[in-house]
Design an enzyme around this catalytic site. Structure first.
Site, PDB file in Angstrom:
ATOM      1  N   SER A  13      39.639  57.020  51.961  1.00 14.08           N
ATOM      2  CA  SER A  13      40.079  55.907  51.276  1.00 14.08           C
ATOM      3  C   SER A  13      41.648  55.682  50.956  1.00 14.08           C
ATOM      4  CB  SER A  13      39.593  56.061  49.960  1.00 14.08           C
ATOM      5  OG  SER A  13      40.160  57.188  49.114  1.00 14.08           O
ATOM      6  N   LEU A  19      46.231  45.820  51.178  1.00 15.85           N
ATOM      7  CA  LEU A  19      47.396  45.112  51.760  1.00 15.85           C
ATOM      8  C   LEU A  19      47.193  44.647  52.894  1.00 15.85           C
ATOM      9  CD1 LEU A  19      50.408  47.856  50.894  1.00 15.85           C
ATOM     10  CD2 LEU A  19      50.150  45.435  50.156  1.00 15.85           C
ATOM     11  N   CYS A 382      52.378  42.344  25.526  1.00 20.54           N
ATOM     12  CA  CYS A 382      51.335  42.373  24.710  1.00 20.54           C
ATOM     13  C   CYS A 382      51.378  43.424  23.705  1.00 20.54           C
ATOM     14  CB  CYS A 382      50.095  42.944  25.940  1.00 20.54           C
ATOM     15  SG  CYS A 382      48.574  42.820  25.370  1.00 20.54           S
ATOM     16  N   HIS A 516      50.724  38.292  29.625  1.00 23.29           N
ATOM     17  CA  HIS A 516      50.920  39.335  30.413  1.00 23.29           C
ATOM     18  C   HIS A 516      51.744  38.528  31.725  1.00 23.29           C
ATOM     19  CE1 HIS A 516      49.185  43.278  29.500  1.00 23.29           C
ATOM     20  NE2 HIS A 516      48.365  42.482  28.811  1.00 23.29           N
ATOM     21  N   GLU A 518      53.618  39.501  34.133  1.00 23.50           N
ATOM     22  CA  GLU A 518      53.664  40.130  35.291  1.00 23.50           C
ATOM     23  C   GLU A 518      52.514  39.755  36.333  1.00 23.50           C
ATOM     24  OE1 GLU A 518      51.162  43.123  32.693  1.00 23.50           O
ATOM     25  OE2 GLU A 518      52.813  41.661  32.498  1.00 23.50           O
TER      26      GLU A 518
END
EC number: 6.3.4.2
Length: 544
Positions: A13, A19, A382, A516, A518
């Protein structure tokens, strides 16, 4: 009709299928194609929403409120295309839906089996919501040979037959390990992995081989011969200096050319990779550097804050500055002011991220106070915003017992559980004792900003939409008391009931947000709050 690219992984893995999928999507997009990327997760959880971040990394939230795998964050960051609930499915969700149908009698008394019922459900997911697309990239989680992933591999085998070979391509990621004692690369793991997936009826068209050393041409030819692909379809994948160099690296190795060749597409336009060369120019030629401290709960596993990490990098790209991140466990600051000062004084910015539960919260509150008193740029996200409100209530508004009902009963619930709120779809209600995940405010919600606020200046607008994932809200009944203590509520929900952004006008940069941000940051389009936070940190670095 959309063409399908199936991405699988073998040997071990963590070879980077996410990606690879994101980079391939970006390369096809750079050639003018319309692309969508999907993730098939073999685990039995319905979604990752109830998983510990140490088990699965961050939970990535979409605009439409789905809790999904963190790889969808890679897909969004590399393509700029917002993911949807229809872009992530798990074994748990497939089986849940099938069992519900069986209980309703939808199968008319038939025996429900993995083939055809489970595989059909997987294929229906893959084929849904794909109008207007040129390519659909489907990443299959796990490693070939795992019991959990077998129904998904069988489903893509069937899809290749259903759609025709001209409409589907299989890309398989493998490992070509360097054996130091022998002083050579070994191709046998790749051969075995390809044999394994081929035995399941899915013969790879392109191989992406992760390696520490360059693969000699002789070894590429050996892999090609044993794995029944052309030597040009054996793509080496060396470690990159930045994940944002991966699309350029894979293009230089010929990945997108080989995929298009496998589809018999020979007239595709050359890719426009200017956005990626610009990003890498900013990575390679910073004009300054800053150190940001992230005072969190899950700092032992960086993937728990994957999007946050990348958004800070993007903020650096916006300011042509290299961002060094120091991951700080909030618990080490509880009751230890000397350690707090020693760790935080060298920083140019302090960020307190989201999280659940009481552990480490007093350390986060102490960090907020340090940032406020020392005038260090502060960003609370948050739970970080909630800690900023509790800190302000305790130390400036005279509410000594201020706390959150998340941490137990409190006489001063500055933060509390919300069970009703307005959304674009109308009034939302949740039961306090409902299923975990079912009580949260999830997905994109609108907010309105004060026109003269730092937040509005950063966004360049007073109307925003951001993604949420939380159960508790700052109690609006404490708004007046907190504002008397200097904490301004500069962003509110459209109905004026839910605080979305707080800030301190008398501070160089002190902003807390309930959402959030991000999750919506991109390397070629950094989120304005992260760009502003890093800009403030750059100014701070010049003062130190």
């Amino acid at each position: 009709m959309a063409r399908f690219i199936f991405v699988t992984g073998g040997v071990v893995s963590s070879l980077g299928k996410g990606l690879l999928s994101a980079s391939l999507g970006a390369l096809l997009q750079a050639r003018g194609f319309k692309v969508r990327i999907r993730k098939f997760d073999p685990y039995l959880n319905v979604d990752p929403g109830t998983m510990s971040p140490y088990q699965h990394g961050e939970v990535y939230v979409t605009d439409d409120g789905a809790e999904t795998d963190l790889d969808l964050g890679h897909y969004e960051r590399f393509t700029g295309i917002s993911a949807r609930q229809s872009d992530n499915v798990t074994t748990g969700r497939i089986y849940r839906d099938i069992i519900m149908k069986e209980r309703r009698g939808d199968y008319l008394g038939a025996t429900v089996q993995v083939i055809p019922h489970v595989t059909n459900a997987i294929k229906e997911f893959a084929l849904s919501d794909i109008d207007g697309l040129d390519f659909v990239i489907c990443e299959i989680g796990g490693t070939v040979g795992d019991i959990e992933s077998l129904p998904f591999v069988e489903a893509i085998r069937q899809l290749r037959n259903d759609l025709g070979r001209d409409q589907t391509v299989s890309v398989h990621t493998t490992l070509v390990p360097w054996i130091k004692a022998a002083g050579e690369l070994k191709t046998k793991p790749t051969q075995h992995s390809v044999r394994e997936i081929s035995s399941l009826g899915v013969a790879p068209d392109v191989l992406l081989c992760r390696c520490e050393k360059e693969i000699p041409q002789s070894d590429r030819e050996k892999i090609a011969q044993f794995c029944n692909v052309p030597p040009s379809a054996v793509i080496q994948a060396l470690d990159a200096r930045s994940i944002y160099d991966v699309p350029l690296q894979y293009h230089n190795e010929g990945l997108d050319d080989e995929v298009l060749k496998a589809f018999r597409i020979h007239d595709a336009p050359a890719p426009d990779l200017s956005r990626w060369t610009d990003v890498m120019d900013r990575v390679d030629h910073p004009e300054g550097e800053v150190t940001i401290g992230v005072v969190g709960k899950y700092v032992g596993l960086p993937d728990a804050y994957k999007s946050l990490n990348e958004a800070l990098v993007h903020g650096g790209l916006a300011n042509r500055s290299k961002v060094h991140i120091r991951w700080l466990d909030a618990e080490m600051f509880e009751g230890d002011d000397d350690n707090l000062a020693a760790e935080l004084e060298p920083l140019h910015g302090i960020l307190v991220p989201g999280g659940f539960g009481e552990r480490g919260t007093e350390g986060k509150i102490a960090s907020v106070r340090f940032a406020r008193e020392r005038k260090v740029p502060f960003f609370g996200i948050c739970l970080g915003m909630q800690m900023a409100c509790i800190e302000g209530a305790r130390n400036l508004a005279g509410i000594a017992e201020a706390s959150s009902t998340e941490f137990g009963e409190t006489p001063e619930p500055v933060v509390g559980l919300i069970t009703e709120w307005m959304s674009n779809e109308g009034l939302q209600k949740r039961a306090e004792d409902g299923d975990m995940g079912g009580t949260m405010r999830l997905g994109a919600y609108d907010a309105r900003l004060s026109g003269n606020s730092h937040a509005a200046a950063a966004y360049g607008t007073t109307e925003i939409s951001e993604r949420h994932r939380h159960r508790y809200e700052v109690n609006i009944h404490y708004k007046d008391a907190l504002e008397k203590g200097g904490l301004v509520f500069s962003g509110m929900s459209p109905d004026g009931q839910l605080p979305e952004i707080v800030e301190r006008p008398d501070h160089p940069w002190f902003i807390g947000v309930q959402f959030h941000p991000e999750l919506k940051s991109r390397p070629f389009e950094p989120h304005p709050l992260f760009a502003g936070f890093i800009a403030a940190a750059v100014k701070q670095s010049r003062l130190v």
